[in-house]
Write a protein that holds these residues in place. Structure first.
Motif, PDB file in Angstrom:
ATOM      1  N   ILE A 137      29.839   3.879 -13.238  1.00  0.00           N
ATOM      2  CA  ILE A 137      30.113   5.152 -13.907  1.00  0.00           C
ATOM      3  C   ILE A 137      30.811   6.089 -12.917  1.00  0.00           C
ATOM      4  CG2 ILE A 137      29.096   7.147 -15.079  1.00  0.00           C
ATOM      5  CD1 ILE A 137      26.721   5.342 -15.802  1.00  0.00           C
ATOM      6  N   GLY A 138      32.017   6.499 -13.244  1.00  0.00           N
ATOM      7  CA  GLY A 138      32.791   7.373 -12.357  1.00  0.00           C
ATOM      8  C   GLY A 138      33.417   6.646 -11.190  1.00  0.00           C
ATOM      9  N   ALA A 139      33.168   5.343 -11.091  1.00  0.00           N
ATOM     10  CA  ALA A 139      33.713   4.567  -9.975  1.00  0.00           C
ATOM     11  C   ALA A 139      35.189   4.270 -10.210  1.00  0.00           C
ATOM     12  CB  ALA A 139      32.927   3.272  -9.814  1.00  0.00           C
ATOM     13  N   GLU A 140      35.972   4.426  -9.153  1.00  0.00           N
ATOM     14  CA  GLU A 140      37.397   4.137  -9.216  1.00  0.00           C
ATOM     15  C   GLU A 140      37.781   3.304  -8.001  1.00  0.00           C
ATOM     16  OE1 GLU A 140      39.200   7.943  -9.457  1.00  0.00           O
ATOM     17  OE2 GLU A 140      38.473   8.367 -11.475  1.00  0.00           O
ATOM     18  N   GLN A 141      38.759   2.436  -8.168  1.00  0.00           N
ATOM     19  CA  GLN A 141      39.189   1.552  -7.098  1.00  0.00           C
ATOM     20  C   GLN A 141      40.503   2.051  -6.502  1.00  0.00           C
ATOM     21  OE1 GLN A 141      37.066  -1.068  -6.280  1.00  0.00           O
ATOM     22  NE2 GLN A 141      35.784  -0.119  -7.859  1.00  0.00           N
ATOM     23  N   ALA A 148      39.897  -6.597  -0.718  1.00  0.00           N
ATOM     24  CA  ALA A 148      38.889  -5.971  -1.584  1.00  0.00           C
ATOM     25  C   ALA A 148      39.167  -4.472  -1.657  1.00  0.00           C
ATOM     26  CB  ALA A 148      37.485  -6.233  -1.044  1.00  0.00           C
ATOM     27  N   ALA A 149      39.264  -3.939  -2.868  1.00  0.00           N
ATOM     28  CA  ALA A 149      39.587  -2.519  -3.039  1.00  0.00           C
ATOM     29  C   ALA A 149      38.414  -1.637  -2.641  1.00  0.00           C
ATOM     30  CB  ALA A 149      39.972  -2.249  -4.494  1.00  0.00           C
ATOM     31  N   ARG A 150      38.728  -0.441  -2.140  1.00  0.00           N
ATOM     32  CA  ARG A 150      37.702   0.531  -1.791  1.00  0.00           C
ATOM     33  C   ARG A 150      37.265   1.280  -3.043  1.00  0.00           C
ATOM     34  NH1 ARG A 150      39.895   4.103   3.102  1.00  0.00           N
ATOM     35  NH2 ARG A 150      37.676   4.632   3.252  1.00  0.00           N
ATOM     36  N   THR A 151      35.995   1.646  -3.080  1.00  0.00           N
ATOM     37  CA  THR A 151      35.446   2.364  -4.230  1.00  0.00           C
ATOM     38  C   THR A 151      35.335   3.841  -3.913  1.00  0.00           C
ATOM     39  OG1 THR A 151      34.154   0.448  -4.935  1.00  0.00           O
ATOM     40  CG2 THR A 151      33.468   2.585  -5.775  1.00  0.00           C
ATOM     41  N   THR A 152      35.703   4.662  -4.884  1.00  0.00           N
ATOM     42  CA  THR A 152      35.501   6.097  -4.753  1.00  0.00           C
ATOM     43  C   THR A 152      34.865   6.620  -6.030  1.00  0.00           C
ATOM     44  OG1 THR A 152      36.575   8.211  -4.194  1.00  0.00           O
ATOM     45  CG2 THR A 152      37.794   6.682  -5.605  1.00  0.00           C
ATOM     46  N   ALA A 162      31.388   8.833   1.298  1.00  0.00           N
ATOM     47  CA  ALA A 162      30.485   7.963   2.044  1.00  0.00           C
ATOM     48  C   ALA A 162      29.642   8.744   3.049  1.00  0.00           C
ATOM     49  CB  ALA A 162      31.286   6.875   2.755  1.00  0.00           C
ATOM     50  N   ILE A 163      30.232   9.730   3.698  1.00  0.00           N
ATOM     51  CA  ILE A 163      29.479  10.511   4.687  1.00  0.00           C
ATOM     52  C   ILE A 163      28.363  11.289   4.002  1.00  0.00           C
ATOM     53  CG2 ILE A 163      29.601  12.395   6.375  1.00  0.00           C
ATOM     54  CD1 ILE A 163      32.457  11.480   6.997  1.00  0.00           C
ATOM     55  N   LYS A 164      28.627  11.805   2.805  1.00  0.00           N
ATOM     56  CA  LYS A 164      27.584  12.509   2.062  1.00  0.00           C
ATOM     57  C   LYS A 164      26.445  11.550   1.691  1.00  0.00           C
ATOM     58  CE  LYS A 164      30.755  15.912   0.106  1.00  0.00           C
ATOM     59  NZ  LYS A 164      31.498  16.337  -1.100  1.00  0.00           N
TER      60      LYS A 164
END
Length: 402
Positions: A137-141, A148-152, A162-164
Motif C-alpha cells: 500500500i503506497g509502495a512505489e518502485q 532489484a528496484a528500490r522501494t519508496t 529509510a532513515i525515519k
C-alpha cells in the motif's frame, strides 16, 4: 471511569499526531498539502491558548538564541546578496522548524513525559508505514538500472524514508531496554515489529540508513566508554555486545538483493560520476572560495550554483550548506547550537543513563552528512526531545535498564 479532556491533553494529542505524521509526510491530501503540514497546523492551533507558556524564555535561550541568531544572519546575508537571478531571502521550512523546536521544547514543561510519549507514537508511525509497505500500500518502485528496484512510499526519497524507519526501530529498542513510560511487559511485543521495519529498510536500498544502525551502536559504545570510570572494561564489554548484535544484522542484510545491488555500485558512477554525490560535493567545495568568511546567503548561493552547475542543487551536506549560506561566521554560530545539544544528550546519558538522547544523534548525523538537516522535521524533533528532556526532565538519578 471518566475521560478527562483538558487543554493540555488536547495539546498533547495534537503533538502526538504531528510526530506520527512524520513517517508518512509525503502522503499528499488531494493536492492541498502533506499530512504533516496539516497535523503541524493542528498542533499550532492547539497550543495557541497556551501561547504564553509555549513561547516563554528561560533556560531554553541557551539553545534557542544561537539558532535564532543564525537564522537572522542567514536572512541578512541573503538580502545583501540579492541578485538578478535570485531574490530568495527567507527559508520558510527552516523557520517553521525553529518555531516547532521552540514550542515543543517548552511543551515539555507542561508534561514531563510528553516527549517520551511523542517519540513512542513516532515509532508506531514507523510500524504503520512498514506494515503498509509490506502489503504494497503506497509502495512505489524506482528504476535505477539495478537488478532489484528500490522501494519508496508515496514518492518519498528512499534515503529519507529509510532513515525515519531506522529511527523508529531505534526508539523501539530504547523503550524495550528502558521502560520510562511504564509499559511493563507489554513493551516487549514491540520487538515483533522490528523485523518488519528492517525488511522495509532493506527494500529501500538506502546505504545511509543501514549505516545509521551500526553508528547508533558505536555512539552508545563511545558514550559508554567516555562516561565510565572503568573505561577498558566498558570498551571490551561494549564491543562484545556490539559485535553480537550487528553480525546477525549484517548477515541478514546481505541476503537482500536490493542491498547487494546498492553495495555493489558503491564508489561507482552513481557516487563519483557526473551529478553523483561526490561530484556535487567537489563542486560545492570549489564554490566555498566565493565568500568563505561571510557566505553568500540563499540568493547568492542560488546564483553561484547556477553559474557553476547550470542548475540549482542542494549540497546534501549541512557543513557545506552552512558554509555556503553563512560562511565561517555562521558555521561557528550553528556549531555552538549543535555542541550544546550533543552535550545535553551526553549529560542525560552520563547522569541518568538515558539511551534515547544519544541514540537519536546518528539520525541527525545522517541527515547532516547526506541530506538536508536544516529543513528536515525529524532532525528538529530530535533536537527538541534532547533539549526539552534536559531542561525540564533532568534529574541526577540513573534510570535502570532491563
Amino acid at each position: 471511569m471518566t475521560l478527562s479532556i483538558t487543554r493540555t491533553s488536547i495539546q498533547n494529542f495534537a503533538l502526538y499526531l504531528y510526530f506520527f505524521s512524520i513517517n508518512i509526510e509525503n502522503f499528499n491530501l488531494y493536492g492541498y498539502g502533506s499530512i504533516s503540514f496539516f497535523s503541524g497546523l493542528i498542533y499550532l492551533l492547539a497550543i495557541l491558548p497556551s501561547i504564553k507558556v509555549m513561547s516563554s524564555l528561560n533556560n531554553n535561550l541557551r539553545y534557542f538564541l544561537p539558532i535564532m541568531i543564525y537564522f537572522v544572519w542567514l536572512v541578512i546575508n541573503s538580502l545583501i546578496n540579492v541578485n538578478w537571478y535570485s531574490a530568495r531571502v527567507f527559508d520558510v521550512a527552516f523557520f517553521l522548524n525553529i518555531v516547532f523546536f521552540f514550542a515543543i521544547v517548552n511543551h515539555a514543561s507542561k508534561d514531563k513525559l510528553v516527549l517520551e510519549k511523542a517519540f513512542f507514537v513516532f515509532s508506531l508511525g514507523s510500524i504503520f508505514t512498514a506494515t503498509l509497505l509490506f502489503f504494497g500500500i503506497g509502495a512505489e518502485q524506482t528504476d535505477e538500472g539495478l537488478r532489484a528496484a528500490r522501494t519508496t512510499f508515496f514518492n518519498a526519497g528512499p534515503n529519507e524514508l529509510a532513515i525515519k524507519l531506522v529511527t523508529g526501530a531505534i526508539i523501539i529498542v530504547s523503550m524495550i531496554i528502558q521502560d520510562i513510560l511504564g509499559l511493563g511487559k507489554v513493551r516487549y511485543l514491540l520487538a515483533l515489529f522490528l523485523p518488519l521495519i528492517f525488511i522495509a529498510v532493506l527494500e529501500t536500498g538506502s546505504r545511509t540508513a543501514l549505516l545509521v544502525m551500526p553508528i547508533a551502536g558505536l555512539t552508545w559504545l563511545f558514550f559508554r566508554v567516555v562516561s565510565s570510570r572503568y573505561k577498558v572494561l566498558a570498551l571490551i564489554s561494549g564491543a562484545i555486545a556490539f559485535i553480537a548484535i550487528f553480525i546477525p544484522i549484517i548477515f541478514f542484510a546481505l541476503q537482500n538483493q536490493v542491498t547487494l545491488d546498492r553495495i555493489a555500485i558503491t564508489g561507482g558512477r552513481g557516487d563519483f560520476g557526473e551529478f553523483g554525490r561526490f561530484f556535487l560535493w567537489a563542486g560545492f567545495f570549489n564554490l566555498l572560495g566565493e565568500n568563505l568568511l561571510f557566505g553568500n546567503g540563499l540568493s547568492g548561493f542560488d546564483l553561484i550554483t547556477f553559474k557553476y552547475f547550470g542548475f540549482l542543487e542542494s549540497p546534501h551536506n549541512v557543513l557545506l550548506e552552512v558554509l555556503l549560506y553563512t560562511g565561517i561566521v555562521g558555521l561557528i554560530i550553528y556549531a555552538l547550537f549543535i555542541y550544546r545539544t550533543v552535550y545535553a544528550s551526553y549529560r542525560l546519558y552520563k547522569d541518568q543513563g538515558r539511551l534515547l538522547p544519544i541514540l537519536l544523534l546518528p539520525t541527525i548525523f545522517a541527515y547532516s552528512m547526506a541530506l538536508q538537516a536544516l529543513t528536515e522535521k525529524i532532525c528538529w524533533l530530535a533536537f527538541a526531545y534532547i533539549v526539552g528532556t534536559y531542561l525540564f526532565n533532568y534529574f541526577p538519578k540513573r534510570i535502570n535498564s532491563e
